[in-house]
Scaffold this motif. Structure first.
Motif, short mmCIF file in Angstrom:
data_model
loop_
_atom_site.label_atom_id
_atom_site.label_comp_id
_atom_site.label_asym_id
_atom_site.label_seq_id
_atom_site.Cartn_x
_atom_site.Cartn_y
_atom_site.Cartn_z
N ARG A 234 0.82 -1.22 0.00
CA ARG A 234 0.00 0.00 0.00
C ARG A 234 0.85 1.27 0.00
NH1 ARG A 234 -2.52 1.56 3.91
NH2 ARG A 234 -4.35 2.44 2.88
N GLU A 235 2.02 1.23 -0.63
CA GLU A 235 2.92 2.38 -0.55
C GLU A 235 2.32 3.63 -1.18
OE1 GLU A 235 7.40 1.28 -0.86
OE2 GLU A 235 6.31 -0.28 -1.94
N GLU A 236 1.69 3.47 -2.35
CA GLU A 236 1.11 4.63 -3.01
C GLU A 236 -0.04 5.21 -2.19
OE1 GLU A 236 -1.36 5.46 -7.08
OE2 GLU A 236 0.62 4.50 -7.30
N ALA A 237 -0.90 4.35 -1.69
CA ALA A 237 -2.02 4.82 -0.87
C ALA A 237 -1.53 5.50 0.40
CB ALA A 237 -2.94 3.65 -0.52
N ARG A 238 -0.48 4.95 1.01
CA ARG A 238 0.06 5.57 2.22
C ARG A 238 0.66 6.94 1.91
NH1 ARG A 238 1.32 3.41 7.04
NH2 ARG A 238 -0.69 2.44 6.63
N SER A 239 1.32 7.06 0.76
CA SER A 239 1.89 8.34 0.37
C SER A 239 0.80 9.40 0.24
CB SER A 239 2.64 8.20 -0.96
OG SER A 239 3.16 9.44 -1.38
N VAL A 240 -0.30 9.03 -0.41
CA VAL A 240 -1.41 9.98 -0.58
C VAL A 240 -2.01 10.34 0.79
CG1 VAL A 240 -3.73 10.30 -1.52
CG2 VAL A 240 -1.95 9.23 -2.92
N THR A 269 0.28 13.76 -7.06
CA THR A 269 -0.13 15.15 -6.80
C THR A 269 -1.61 15.34 -7.07
OG1 THR A 269 2.08 16.03 -7.30
CG2 THR A 269 0.22 17.55 -7.48
N ARG A 270 -2.09 14.76 -8.18
CA ARG A 270 -3.50 14.89 -8.52
C ARG A 270 -4.38 14.19 -7.48
NH1 ARG A 270 -4.98 13.10 -14.45
NH2 ARG A 270 -4.23 11.11 -13.62
N ASP A 271 -3.95 13.01 -7.02
CA ASP A 271 -4.73 12.29 -6.01
C ASP A 271 -4.78 13.06 -4.69
OD1 ASP A 271 -5.19 10.30 -7.84
OD2 ASP A 271 -3.73 8.90 -6.99
N ILE A 272 -3.67 13.67 -4.31
CA ILE A 272 -3.63 14.46 -3.07
C ILE A 272 -4.56 15.66 -3.18
CG2 ILE A 272 -2.14 15.88 -1.61
CD1 ILE A 272 0.18 13.94 -2.60
N CYS A 273 -4.50 16.35 -4.32
CA CYS A 273 -5.38 17.51 -4.49
C CYS A 273 -6.84 17.09 -4.45
CB CYS A 273 -5.06 18.20 -5.82
SG CYS A 273 -3.51 19.14 -5.81
N ARG A 274 -7.17 15.98 -5.06
CA ARG A 274 -8.56 15.50 -5.03
C ARG A 274 -8.99 15.16 -3.61
NH1 ARG A 274 -8.39 11.55 -10.38
NH2 ARG A 274 -8.88 13.17 -11.93
N ALA A 275 -8.08 14.55 -2.85
CA ALA A 275 -8.39 14.20 -1.47
C ALA A 275 -8.63 15.46 -0.63
CB ALA A 275 -7.26 13.37 -0.87
N LEU A 276 -7.99 16.55 -1.02
CA LEU A 276 -8.16 17.83 -0.32
C LEU A 276 -9.39 18.60 -0.81
CD1 LEU A 276 -4.43 19.01 -0.35
CD2 LEU A 276 -5.75 18.35 1.69
N GLY A 277 -10.08 18.05 -1.81
CA GLY A 277 -11.25 18.71 -2.35
C GLY A 277 -10.94 19.75 -3.40
N ILE A 278 -9.72 19.69 -3.95
CA ILE A 278 -9.32 20.61 -5.01
C ILE A 278 -9.59 19.93 -6.33
CG2 ILE A 278 -7.41 21.92 -6.02
CD1 ILE A 278 -6.06 21.79 -3.24
#
Length: 289
Positions: A234-240, A269-278
Motif C-alpha cells: 500500500r505504498e502509493e495509498a500511504r503516500s497519498v 499530486t492529482r490524487d492528493i489535491c482530489r483528497a483535499l477537495g481541489i
C-alpha cells in the motif's frame, strides 16, 4: 475554509520521452487551476536552454502562468540578465531566483568571475528591471551550508530586503516544521508570503536519501509507516494519505497556498489535491477563477 491556492514545480526534459512525460504531466494538472507553475534549473546551469524551452512551451500550449528558475551558476551577470530579458520579452513575469547548486563534481559554489556572488545580488538586479515577481528559496530545516541554526532566516531576510516578493520552502515532512519556521520569520520581520513545498513520496528510499542530502529532517515514524505500507503493498495509498494529512494540517494552520514538487509525475499530486477537495477549475483556460 476557502479553497487553497496551489502551484506545481516541473523540471525540464532531457529526452524526447521526457518531453512527452512533461507534456502529459502539465495536461493532467492544469485543470486543477494552479496559481502558477515553475520550471527548475539544473545543477551548474546544465539545463539553461532546456528550462527556457520548457517555460516557453508550457506558457504557449497550456496558458499557465509560468515561473522560470534562474541561478547564479556558471554565467556572467550579463548572460544571466539576458536570459531574464528574454523571458520578459516572451511575457514571462515570474522568476524563482536562486544561487544554484555547484556544478557536478564541485564541493562548493564558486561565483563566476563576472557573475553574481549570491542570490541577493541576482534578486537586486532583477528588481531593478521592474519586470518580475521574484520568489526565492527558504529552508525550514537547516541548510547543509548554513553556519548556524538562524542563518537560513537571516539569509531569507536579506533576500526579502533585496527585493524578493515571497519564498517557496524546501520540502519537509511535518507541519510543525513549517509553522516553527514561519513563526521565526515573522519574529524576524519577514512579512512576505512563504509557500510550503510539498513532495509527494513516490519511493521512500529515494526520498529519504534526497532528504539527507538537502538537510530535511526525517522523522523515525516515517520509516515505520513505509515499512508497514511496503509489507502490505500500500505504498502509493500511504503516500497519498500522509501528504493529504500534512496538507490539511498546513491549511488549518493558516497556510493558504501549497506548492507541489511533482517530479513530472502527476498521479500522486492529482490524487492528493482530489483528497483535499481541489477539483478541476470551471475556467476552461486552466486558471483558477
Amino acid at each position: 475554509m476557502p479553497a487553497p491556492q496551489i502551484s506545481f514545480e516541473f523540471f525540464p526534459p532531457r529526452s524526447v520521452e521526457a518531453s512527452f512525460r512533461l507534456h502529459d504531466t502539465v495536461q493532467a494538472l492544469a485543470p486543477l487551476g494552479p496559481e502558477f507553475v515553475s520550471v527548475t534549473y539544473g545543477a551548474g546551469g546544465t539545463t539553461r536552454r532546456l528550462t527556457h524551452e520548457a517555460v516557453s512551451a508550457i506558457q504557449r500550449t497550456a496558458g499557465l502562468r509560468v515561473a522560470a528558475h534562474l541561478t547564479c551558476v556558471d554565467a556572467t551577470r550579463e548572460e544571466t540578465l539576458e536570459i531574464a530579458r528574454g523571458y520578459a520579452a516572451e511575457g514571462v513575469r515570474d522568476i524563482v531566483a536562486l544561487r544554484g547548486d555547484p556544478p557536478k563534481g564541485a564541493e562548493r559554489f564558486v561565483p563566476h568571475p563576472e557573475g553574481f556572488a549570491d542570490s541577493c545580488e541576482l534578486i537586486s538586479a532583477l528588481r531593478e528591471t521592474g519586470d518580475f515577481t521574484i520568489r526565492v528559496g527558504a529552508y525550514p530545516d537547516r541548510h547543509p551550508e548554513a553556519a548556524s541554526d538562524t542563518a537560513d532566516i537571516d539569509w531569507l531576510r536579506r533576500k526579502i530586503d533585496a527585493g524578493a516578493d515571497g519564498a517557496i520552502t524546501q520540502f519537509f515532512f511535518e507541519a510543525e516544521t513549517f509553522f516553527r519556521f514561519r513563526d521565526a520569520c515573522v519574529k524576524a520581520g519577514i512579512d512576505k508570503p512563504i509557500l510550503p513545498g510539498i513532495l509527494p513520496i513516490e519511493n521512500w528510499a529515494n526520498t529519504r536519501r534526497f532528504a539527507e542530502r538537502c538537510g530535511a529532517k526525517v522523522p523515525a515514524w516515517l520509516d515505520d509507516a513505509f515499512a508497514t505500507a511496503r509489507s502490505e503493498g500500500r505504498e502509493e495509498a500511504r503516500s497519498v494519505e500522509l501528504a493529504t494529512a500534512l496538507c490539511s494540517e498546513l491549511l488549518k494552520g493558516g497556510a493558504g497556498h501549497l506548492h507541489f514538487y511533482t517530479l513530472n509525475k502527476p498521479q500522486l499530486t492529482r490524487d492528493i489535491c482530489r483528497a483535499l477537495g481541489i477539483g478541476p477549475s470551471p475556467d476552461t483556460s486552466g486558471r483558477r477563477s
